[in-house]
Design a protein around this motif. Structure first.
Motif, mmCIF file in Angstrom:
data_model
loop_
_atom_site.group_PDB
_atom_site.id
_atom_site.type_symbol
_atom_site.label_atom_id
_atom_site.label_comp_id
_atom_site.label_asym_id
_atom_site.label_seq_id
_atom_site.Cartn_x
_atom_site.Cartn_y
_atom_site.Cartn_z
ATOM 1 N N SER A 1 -14.245 -9.706 -27.891
ATOM 2 C CA SER A 1 -15.559 -9.239 -28.358
ATOM 3 C C SER A 1 -16.680 -10.062 -27.746
ATOM 4 C CB SER A 1 -15.638 -9.341 -29.889
ATOM 5 O OG SER A 1 -14.645 -8.556 -30.502
ATOM 6 N N VAL A 2 -16.431 -11.372 -27.581
ATOM 7 C CA VAL A 2 -17.444 -12.261 -27.017
ATOM 8 C C VAL A 2 -16.816 -13.239 -26.036
ATOM 9 C CG1 VAL A 2 -18.797 -12.162 -29.165
ATOM 10 C CG2 VAL A 2 -17.281 -14.104 -28.755
ATOM 11 N N VAL A 3 -17.637 -13.732 -25.132
ATOM 12 C CA VAL A 3 -17.283 -14.885 -24.310
ATOM 13 C C VAL A 3 -18.412 -15.898 -24.436
ATOM 14 C CG1 VAL A 3 -15.943 -13.517 -22.660
ATOM 15 C CG2 VAL A 3 -18.347 -14.059 -22.183
ATOM 16 N N CYS A 4 -18.080 -17.165 -24.209
ATOM 17 C CA CYS A 4 -19.104 -18.218 -24.223
ATOM 18 C C CYS A 4 -18.939 -19.087 -22.992
ATOM 19 C CB CYS A 4 -18.979 -19.071 -25.489
ATOM 20 S SG CYS A 4 -20.100 -20.504 -25.486
ATOM 21 N N ILE A 5 -20.022 -19.336 -22.311
ATOM 22 C CA ILE A 5 -20.033 -20.280 -21.195
ATOM 23 C C ILE A 5 -20.926 -21.454 -21.598
ATOM 24 C CG2 ILE A 5 -21.952 -19.111 -20.008
ATOM 25 C CD1 ILE A 5 -18.907 -20.632 -18.216
ATOM 26 N N PHE A 6 -20.361 -22.657 -21.617
ATOM 27 C CA PHE A 6 -21.114 -23.819 -22.084
ATOM 28 C C PHE A 6 -22.274 -24.136 -21.139
ATOM 29 C CE2 PHE A 6 -21.760 -28.347 -23.088
ATOM 30 C CZ PHE A 6 -21.860 -28.254 -24.470
ATOM 31 N N ASP A 7 -22.032 -23.954 -19.848
ATOM 32 C CA ASP A 7 -23.083 -24.156 -18.843
ATOM 33 C C ASP A 7 -24.034 -22.958 -18.891
ATOM 34 O OD1 ASP A 7 -24.672 -24.390 -16.605
ATOM 35 O OD2 ASP A 7 -23.038 -24.860 -15.230
ATOM 36 N N GLU A 8 -25.202 -23.154 -19.479
ATOM 37 C CA GLU A 8 -26.119 -22.047 -19.724
ATOM 38 C C GLU A 8 -26.620 -21.377 -18.444
ATOM 39 O OE1 GLU A 8 -29.157 -23.097 -22.500
ATOM 40 O OE2 GLU A 8 -27.770 -24.083 -23.883
ATOM 41 N N SER A 9 -26.572 -22.081 -17.324
ATOM 42 C CA SER A 9 -27.044 -21.500 -16.063
ATOM 43 C C SER A 9 -26.133 -20.372 -15.575
ATOM 44 C CB SER A 9 -27.140 -22.585 -14.986
ATOM 45 O OG SER A 9 -25.843 -23.048 -14.607
ATOM 46 N N LYS A 10 -24.919 -20.307 -16.105
ATOM 47 C CA LYS A 10 -23.961 -19.275 -15.675
ATOM 48 C C LYS A 10 -24.031 -18.017 -16.540
ATOM 49 C CE LYS A 10 -22.171 -22.182 -12.681
ATOM 50 N NZ LYS A 10 -20.807 -22.692 -12.808
ATOM 51 N N GLU A 11 -24.864 -18.042 -17.571
ATOM 52 C CA GLU A 11 -24.940 -16.906 -18.494
ATOM 53 C C GLU A 11 -25.366 -15.601 -17.811
ATOM 54 O OE1 GLU A 11 -26.742 -14.033 -21.182
ATOM 55 O OE2 GLU A 11 -27.836 -15.310 -19.748
ATOM 56 N N PRO A 12 -26.379 -15.613 -16.910
ATOM 57 C CA PRO A 12 -26.794 -14.356 -16.278
ATOM 58 C C PRO A 12 -25.667 -13.681 -15.496
ATOM 59 C CG PRO A 12 -28.482 -16.036 -15.991
ATOM 60 C CD PRO A 12 -27.286 -16.734 -16.547
ATOM 61 N N TYR A 13 -24.881 -14.466 -14.795
ATOM 62 C CA TYR A 13 -23.754 -13.907 -14.029
ATOM 63 C C TYR A 13 -22.779 -13.187 -14.958
ATOM 64 C CZ TYR A 13 -19.253 -13.830 -11.588
ATOM 65 O OH TYR A 13 -18.052 -13.430 -11.058
ATOM 66 N N LEU A 14 -22.437 -13.832 -16.070
ATOM 67 C CA LEU A 14 -21.484 -13.234 -17.001
ATOM 68 C C LEU A 14 -22.073 -12.005 -17.684
ATOM 69 C CD1 LEU A 14 -19.970 -16.478 -18.525
ATOM 70 C CD2 LEU A 14 -18.705 -14.721 -17.283
ATOM 71 N N HIS A 15 -23.338 -12.072 -18.003
ATOM 72 C CA HIS A 15 -23.979 -10.920 -18.649
ATOM 73 C C HIS A 15 -23.928 -9.691 -17.726
ATOM 74 C CE1 HIS A 15 -26.681 -8.848 -21.415
ATOM 75 N NE2 HIS A 15 -27.350 -8.417 -20.349
ATOM 76 N N GLU A 16 -24.218 -9.915 -16.449
ATOM 77 C CA GLU A 16 -24.176 -8.813 -15.487
ATOM 78 C C GLU A 16 -22.771 -8.234 -15.374
ATOM 79 O OE1 GLU A 16 -24.970 -8.030 -10.706
ATOM 80 O OE2 GLU A 16 -25.549 -9.935 -11.624
ATOM 81 N N LYS A 17 -21.779 -9.110 -15.401
ATOM 82 C CA LYS A 17 -20.389 -8.685 -15.244
ATOM 83 C C LYS A 17 -19.839 -7.991 -16.486
ATOM 84 C CE LYS A 17 -18.557 -10.140 -11.229
ATOM 85 N NZ LYS A 17 -17.666 -9.328 -10.371
ATOM 86 N N LEU A 18 -20.177 -8.528 -17.659
ATOM 87 C CA LEU A 18 -19.473 -8.133 -18.873
ATOM 88 C C LEU A 18 -20.261 -7.230 -19.821
ATOM 89 C CD1 LEU A 18 -17.729 -11.542 -19.673
ATOM 90 C CD2 LEU A 18 -16.852 -9.617 -18.341
ATOM 91 N N ALA A 19 -21.584 -7.224 -19.726
ATOM 92 C CA ALA A 19 -22.378 -6.374 -20.620
ATOM 93 C C ALA A 19 -21.990 -4.896 -20.516
ATOM 94 C CB ALA A 19 -23.867 -6.563 -20.343
ATOM 95 N N PRO A 20 -21.720 -4.372 -19.305
ATOM 96 C CA PRO A 20 -21.305 -2.968 -19.215
ATOM 97 C C PRO A 20 -19.996 -2.668 -19.951
ATOM 98 C CG PRO A 20 -22.029 -3.764 -17.076
ATOM 99 C CD PRO A 20 -21.926 -4.953 -17.969
ATOM 100 N N MET A 21 -19.204 -3.718 -20.217
ATOM 101 C CA MET A 21 -17.943 -3.540 -20.935
ATOM 102 C C MET A 21 -18.125 -3.709 -22.440
ATOM 103 S SD MET A 21 -15.573 -5.823 -18.352
ATOM 104 C CE MET A 21 -14.158 -5.687 -19.438
ATOM 105 N N GLY A 22 -19.360 -4.002 -22.867
ATOM 106 C CA GLY A 22 -19.626 -4.201 -24.283
ATOM 107 C C GLY A 22 -19.223 -5.562 -24.802
#
Length: 386
Positions: free
Chosen positions: A50-71
Motif C-alpha cells: 500500500s505504501v513505500v517509504c524512502i528515508f532519503d527525502e531527495s529520492k521521493e520524486p523518483y518513487l512518486h513518478e514510478k509508483l503513483a500510477p500503481m496507486g
C-alpha cells in the motif's frame, strides 16, 4: 497468512526477508529503505504494498513518478518510516534498518500494538528500557531475527525462564580473529569487509571485524531475555554452526545449530510459534567434522570491551553513547579518515568523555547519541589539526 511491513527492505536482511515472505505466501503492506530508490521501486512493483517509504527525502520524486500510477503511496523521512511501521494491515513489522534510525519506528509500531520481528539491534541497545517497558504495556511480542538471538529464543523453549543459568552467545570472531593490535594497525577497508562466514552489509561486516557487533548483541540479549551482562558468556565459534546456546540450572546445555543462512531465523520470527518447511540447506555435522570454541580477546578488540562496560550500566545512556560513537567512527573509517584501530579507541574513550544519565525518555537517548557523535567529530578534528 500474516501481512508484513518490511523496514530496511533493500538491505541484506530485507531482501532475504522478502524472499522468505514470497515463498511463505505472506502479504506485504509496506516497504521502506534508506536511499536505494531503484531497488525499492522494483520491490514495490513485485509485492504491491500500500505504501513505500524512502528515508532519503531527495529520492521521493523518483518513487512518486514510478509508483503513483500503481496507486502506491510514497512516504519519506522519519515521519514516513514511523507511518510505514504502523500500517493497519500489518500483523508484524520486520525492522531491519541499519543503525540508531531504527529506534523510533520500533517504538511507533509497538505503540500501535504491532508485533516486532527485530533485526535492528540498535533498537534495544540504545532504547532497551523504553522498548521493553512499552512492549509489556501494549502486550506486544518481540521476535529476534539475529541468528544468535533466535538461537537463544529457540533454546529457551526447552525450559522455564526461572531455570535459566546462563546464555552462551557465540561469535564468528570476524576476519581478524587471532591477530594482535600491532597486526591490525594497517588493515584496510577491503580487509575488514572480508567476513569468513556471513554475507552482510558493509556496516555490520565492519562491526563484526571490530567485534562491536558481538558487544551490541550482548546488550541486546540482556533486554530480550531479561538477564544481566554477567549471565552471558561470549564464545568464539569460527564455524558459525552453533548459533548460540543456553545453560539451565541442572547443567544441561541446549543449543540451536544450522548452516549459516539468515533465512532460517527470519522465517522462524515470521511463523512463530509454528515451524514450516524451508529450502534452507540442511546441516551435515560430518561435513564439518570439528567444531571449535575459544575465548574472545578483550584486550585487542576495544569495541567489545566498551560494550561490556556499557552493559554494566544498562539503565543509563552508556549503550547509546558507544553505539553512536561506533556509527560515527565506522563512517569515518569507510571514508578513509581514520584507521581501523581508531574505531575501538574512540568508542572506548566516548564512555569517558560523554556524560551518562538514566534513560527516562526518547529524548535522553537522542541527546546521548548527539553528544557521542559530537565527541567523535571533535576528537578526529583535533587529531587532524595536530
Amino acid at each position: 497468512m500474516k501481512t508484513v511491513s518490511v523496514l530496511g527492505s533493500t538491505g541484506s536482511i530485507g531482501t532475504q526477508a522478502l524472499d522468505v515472505i514470497s515463498k511463505l505466501g505472506m502479504g506485504v503492506c509496506a516497504l521502506a529503505a534508506k536511499s536505494n530508490a531503484v531497488m525499492l521501486a522494483e520491490q514495490a512493483e513485485t509485492f504491491k504494498p500500500s505504501v513505500v517509504c524512502i528515508f532519503d527525502e531527495s529520492k521521493e520524486p523518483y518513487l512518486h513518478e514510478k509508483l503513483a500510477p500503481m496507486g502506491i503511496k510514497v512516504l519519506c523521512g522519519m515521519e514516513g518510516l514511523c507511518e510505514a511501521a504502523c500500517m493497519d494491515e500489518a500483523d508484524v513489522v520486520l525492522n531491519s534498518v541499519v543503525g540508531m534510525v531504527g529506534l523510533e519506528p520500533t517504538l511507533a509500531a509497538i505503540s500501535c500494538g504491532k508485533d516486532i520481528a527485530l533485526a535492528n539491534k540498535e533498537t534495544l541497545v540504545t532504547g532497551g528500557k523504553l522498548v521493553t517497558e512499552l512492549a509489556r504495556e501494549k502486550s506486544v511480542a518481540i521476535y529476534p531475527v539475529d541468528s544468535e538471538h533466535s538461537a537463544i529464543f529457540q533454546s529457551l523453549r526447552c525450559g522455564k525462564k526461572s531455570e535459566l543459568s546462563k546464555i552462551i552467545l557465540t561469535a564468528s570472531g570476524g576476519p581478524f580473529y587471532g591477530r594482535t593490535k600491532a597486526e591490525l594497525k594497517d588493515v584496510t577497508l577491503s580487509d575488514a569487509l572480508k567476513h569468513p562466514t556471513w554475507s552482510m552489509g558493509a556496516k555490520i561486516t565492519i562491526d563484526s571485524a571490530t567485534l562491536m557487533n558481538k558487544g551490541l548483541e550482548l546488550i541486546e540479549a540482556m533486554w530480550l531475555f531479561d538477564v544481566d551482562a554477567d549471565d552471558i558468556d561470549i564464545v568464539v565459534h569460527r564455524e558459525s554452526v552453533v548459533h548460540s546456546a543456553v545453560e539451565f540450572v541442572d547443567g544441561s546445555v541446549i543449543a540451536q545449530l544450522g548452516v549459516p543462512d539468515m533465512r532460517l531465523p527470519i522465517q522462524y520470527a515470521l511463523t512463530y510459534p509454528n515451524r514450516v518447511r524451508s529450502d534452507v540447506k540442511r546441516l551435515s555435522l560430518t561435513d564439518y567434522g570439528t567444531l571449535s570454541f575459544k575465548k574472545p580477546d578483550y584486550e585487542t578488540f576495544d569495541c567489545l570491551r566498551a560494550c561490556v562496560k556499557a552493559a554494566n550500566e544498562r539503565t543509563t545512556t552508556a549503550a547509546a553513547i558507544v553505539n553512536a560513537a561506533n556509527e560515527a567512527t565506522v563512517s569515518l573509517f569507510v571514508d578513509g579518515k581514520i584507521g581501523f584501530l581508531d574505531i575501538g579507541k574512540l568508542v572506548l574513550n566516548s564512555l569517558e568523555h560523554v556524560d551518562t544519565k538514566d534513560v527516562n525518555s526518547l529524548e535522553d537517548v537522542l541527546d546521548a547519541d548527539f553528544e557521542a557523535r559530537r565527541y567523535v567529530d571533535c576528537a578526529v578534528s583535533t587529531k587532524d589539526n595536530g
